[in-house]
Design an enzyme around this catalytic site. Structure first.
Site, PDB file in Angstrom:
ATOM      1  N   HIS A   4       5.734  -9.471  15.954  1.00 36.26           N
ATOM      2  CA  HIS A   4       4.675 -10.425  15.972  1.00 36.26           C
ATOM      3  C   HIS A   4       5.340 -12.110  15.794  1.00 36.26           C
ATOM      4  CE1 HIS A   4       4.203 -10.766  11.316  1.00 36.26           C
ATOM      5  NE2 HIS A   4       5.485 -11.006  11.616  1.00 36.26           N
ATOM      6  N   TRP A  52       0.912  -1.191  -0.144  1.00 40.05           N
ATOM      7  CA  TRP A  52      -0.282  -0.032  -0.010  1.00 40.05           C
ATOM      8  C   TRP A  52       0.945   1.280   0.100  1.00 40.05           C
ATOM      9  CZ3 TRP A  52      -0.848  -4.065   3.616  1.00 40.05           C
ATOM     10  CH2 TRP A  52      -1.969  -4.873   3.219  1.00 40.05           C
TER      11      TRP A  52
END
Length: 347
Positions: A265, A166
């Site tokens: 993560h 993006w």
């Protein structure tokens, strides 16, 4: 799910690229012949035996179009995979290491009387290697296993594309309301240092450099990576830091911006707190820590599962980020969670 096991075959033999190169409906034999021209003739016999089934199953997954009479044609997904090599290597990662860990999830839970959550280097991924008799690999981190099995370069190619979905990093954080421009422009150029921890091949730093060429030179951009197959990134300052070692402190003190993108993560809460604490100890009052991970929601559920199964990590909610920050002696000063893509958390 069984069809996913054929994805690494398609990627290994570049079936998607060959089908797109042909540019029209083609049989498996046509694709195999294309491979001999685009790659090497010795591959023909290896791929010829499995190409028809592999192409058929890739069509079933929607990665290409199935036509009558065992004929195949590239579609929009095929073109995306060819135009985005990192996507193919990501698919290979999740259908190799990820699928292996998934297959042994229930077995590990049953054998350990449903011991959960997992701990680092003690996940279904390591348990799979243990039951297969690979005692050495059963004690290693997934990255070490990929290095020893020749899979790390492919994984690094996958991670090269993690920032490219993006727009650039500066564009993405601006759209979420983060004032990166103000942070950099309000600081004297000689005091600007950006440290990207676990930054792979430096994509994030290079995107920042392209956006702020008047502010960010090689000496301002510090890439910290502990990865044997990264190679040289000449436009930035490379620095090794193995934050896993208890006695290894963050070597750059008082940087303006510390960055972690798709790093935490991979870590359990305990390991995340250890890393955050090491960074917190060297931060100056003007320092910022910028974290970018996937927003934890239905769209990132597959990634969340992969992190649990292979790393004992997880995607996190705002409340979970606040808990980690508090344990590390930090405070969240900005956060944004878009429904799709990466969240931004500043501490």
């Amino acid at each position: 799910a069984p069809a996913l096991g054929f994805v690494p075959i398609a990627v290994h033999f570049d079936l998607f690229g060959c089908l797109q190169e042909i540019g029209k409906p083609a049989t498996a034999q046509d694709v195999c012949i294309s491979i001999t021209f685009l790659h090497k003739k010795s591959m023909f016999a290896k791929v010829n035996r499995s190409s028809d089934d592999t192409l058929f199953l890739m069509g079933g997954l929607g990665f290409l179009d199935l036509l009558p009479d065992d004929v195949y044609q590239a579609n929009a997904v095929t073109r995306f995979l060819v135009d985005t090599p990192s996507a193919q290597h990501g698919a290979m990662h999740f259908t190799s290491e990820g699928l292996l860990a998934s297959a042994f999830l229930m077995r590990r839970l049953m054998d350990t009387k449903f011991e959960y959550p997992f701990q680092e280097c003690d996940t279904p991924f390591q348990y799979a290697h243990k039951l297969m008799g690979n005692e050495h690999l059963a004690r290693e981190h997934v990255y070490s296993v990929m290095h020893e099995t020749g899979r790390l370069d492919s994984f690094n190619t996958f991670m090269t594309g993690k920032f490219g979905r993006w727009g650039t990093m500066p564009d993405r954080v601006r759209k979420l309301g983060y004032d990166l421009d103000g942070l950099l422009q309000s600081t004297a150029p000689e005091r600007i240092r950006v440290v990207d921890i676990g930054g792979g091949r430096g994509e994030l730093l290079l995107e920042m450099q392209a956006t702020y060429p008047h502010l960010l030179k090689k000496e301002n951009l510090i890439l910290q990576e502990y990865n044997a197959d990264i190679g040289v990134v000449p436009e930035v300052t490379e620095m090794g830091w193995n934050y896993k070692e208890d006695a290894s402190e963050q070597p750059v003190k008082g940087a303006l911006l510390y960055s972690m993108a798709h790093v935490l993560h991979n870590l359990s809460d305990i390991e995340s707190i250890k890393l955050l604490t090491k960074v917190a100890r060297v931060m100056a009052p003007s320092s910022r820590l910028l974290i970018q991970e996937f927003t934890k929601n239905a769209a990132s559920s597959t990634t969340h599962a992969a992190m649990i199964l292979m790393h004992a990590g997880r995607e996190r909610t705002s409340a979970e980020w606040r808990d980690l920050a508090a344990f590390a002696g930090l405070e969240i000063t900005f956060e944004a969670y878009p429904p799709n893509g990466e969240c931004v958390v500043e501490m």
